[in-house]
Motif scaffolding. Sequence first.
Motif, short mmCIF file in Angstrom:
data_model
loop_
_atom_site.label_atom_id
_atom_site.label_comp_id
_atom_site.label_asym_id
_atom_site.label_seq_id
_atom_site.Cartn_x
_atom_site.Cartn_y
_atom_site.Cartn_z
N THR A 90 37.01 49.71 47.96
CA THR A 90 36.97 49.63 46.50
C THR A 90 37.36 48.23 46.06
OG1 THR A 90 39.31 50.19 46.12
CG2 THR A 90 37.77 52.03 46.46
N TYR B 283 39.85 47.43 44.63
CA TYR B 283 41.29 47.30 44.78
C TYR B 283 41.72 47.21 46.23
CZ TYR B 283 41.10 48.79 39.93
OH TYR B 283 40.81 48.87 38.58
N THR B 284 40.75 47.27 47.16
CA THR B 284 41.06 47.21 48.58
C THR B 284 41.75 45.89 48.94
OG1 THR B 284 39.18 48.62 49.11
CG2 THR B 284 40.09 47.33 50.90
N SER C 193 44.67 44.57 42.51
CA SER C 193 45.25 45.38 41.44
C SER C 193 46.77 45.46 41.58
CB SER C 193 44.65 46.79 41.47
OG SER C 193 44.97 47.45 42.68
N GLY D 240 47.08 38.61 40.41
CA GLY D 240 45.88 38.92 41.17
C GLY D 240 45.39 37.73 41.98
N GLY E 55 48.38 44.94 49.46
CA GLY E 55 48.42 45.90 48.36
C GLY E 55 49.60 46.86 48.48
N THR F 271 49.66 50.41 33.42
CA THR F 271 49.11 50.87 34.69
C THR F 271 48.18 52.08 34.53
OG1 THR F 271 51.10 52.21 35.07
CG2 THR F 271 51.04 50.02 36.07
N THR G 91 37.01 38.88 43.27
CA THR G 91 38.43 38.85 42.92
C THR G 91 38.63 38.32 41.51
OG1 THR G 91 39.05 38.52 45.23
CG2 THR G 91 40.68 37.92 43.57
N ILE H 87 37.61 41.13 39.13
CA ILE H 87 38.60 42.21 39.10
C ILE H 87 39.89 41.76 38.44
CG2 ILE H 87 40.14 43.55 40.59
CD1 ILE H 87 37.49 44.81 40.14
N VAL I 188 41.32 43.69 35.27
CA VAL I 188 42.61 44.35 35.35
C VAL I 188 43.63 43.72 34.41
CG1 VAL I 188 44.56 44.80 36.89
CG2 VAL I 188 42.25 45.19 37.70
N ILE J 175 44.91 49.05 35.07
CA ILE J 175 44.31 49.60 36.29
C ILE J 175 43.48 50.83 35.95
CG2 ILE J 175 44.80 50.59 38.56
CD1 ILE J 175 47.34 48.95 38.63
N GLY K 159 40.93 53.28 37.72
CA GLY K 159 40.50 53.64 39.07
C GLY K 159 39.20 54.42 39.13
#
Length: 307
Positions: free
Chosen positions: A64, A66-67, A71, A101, A130, A156, A218, A221, A225, A230, A232
């Motif tokens: 994802t 967020y991997t 995030s 980030g 993470g 969040t 990045t 994202i 974010v 966040i 999801g």
Amino acid sequence: MKRYFPIPVMILLIALLFYATLAGTQEALFAFRLTRLSAAFFAGGALALSGCLTQTIFRNALATPYTLGVSGGAAVGAALTILCGAGNLAVMLPCGAFAGGAVTFLLVLFIGRFGRQNATELLLAGVIVGTLFSGVLLYLTSRANALQLAGISWWTLGDLSGIGVDGVVMIAAVSLATLLLTGFFANDLNAMAFGDEGAALLGVAVTRVRLLLLAMTTLLIALTVSFCGIIGFVGLVVPHIMRKISGSSMRHLPLHSFLGGALFLMACDRLGRVLDPVRQLPPGVVTSLLGGALFLVVLYRNGGYEK
């Protein structure tokens, strides 16, 4: 078998959501609702586009946006900004989250150098970083007072009410740039889907392409974010659905994922207002509920569970 997806259908549904939300709106609320709808459109598209790229680059269907831990780093940056009481939070909170980030991505690259930027090493580095930042966020949360804790918790959850026109324009600009860059490297990404060695034999500069697209992902994202919190499951579920509908070619999938993510987040935002007209459920809550259910359906249809 070549598969097509009617893009006009998605555009029509998006237009209907805009009309249903803005029709009959009082003049005093029109600008606010238009900004929020635009934020949902571009944020949802950015999350889904990032998910599409992440899954392709890492050749992992469960990867994802967020991997990479972005995030988690952004959440730590936002929490530090709130705890420090750094001036106008409407301005400083996105800056702090974006800085967190960006630092996370640099840290992942530093750790990934031990694997010579191998996709698996980068993926593991992102998971480790993470997890580390999640622990830091828990510590910062334990040090917050009641007001600060409420601010961190609300951020969040993922929220679109705090983003302004400038934030929407920034996310839109980076999204467009990422789409154009993805189109330019579409053939390289299709080759990389079969492995680094095979792509290198075809003349693809695997490491350079991977790092360039990861940097753009990045940036996208971190921006999303930092302004929206966040949110999801958009980057996980939407690319899966679009891949089943329109195929896995990177000439078409990024645009389809972007429009699908925009439609999904706009619908979730609308649903949150319908379910709770007074407080309005944050879209991050709705995407988690709907995204989890949709992902179970996708797994079941793919034979993910043994009968």
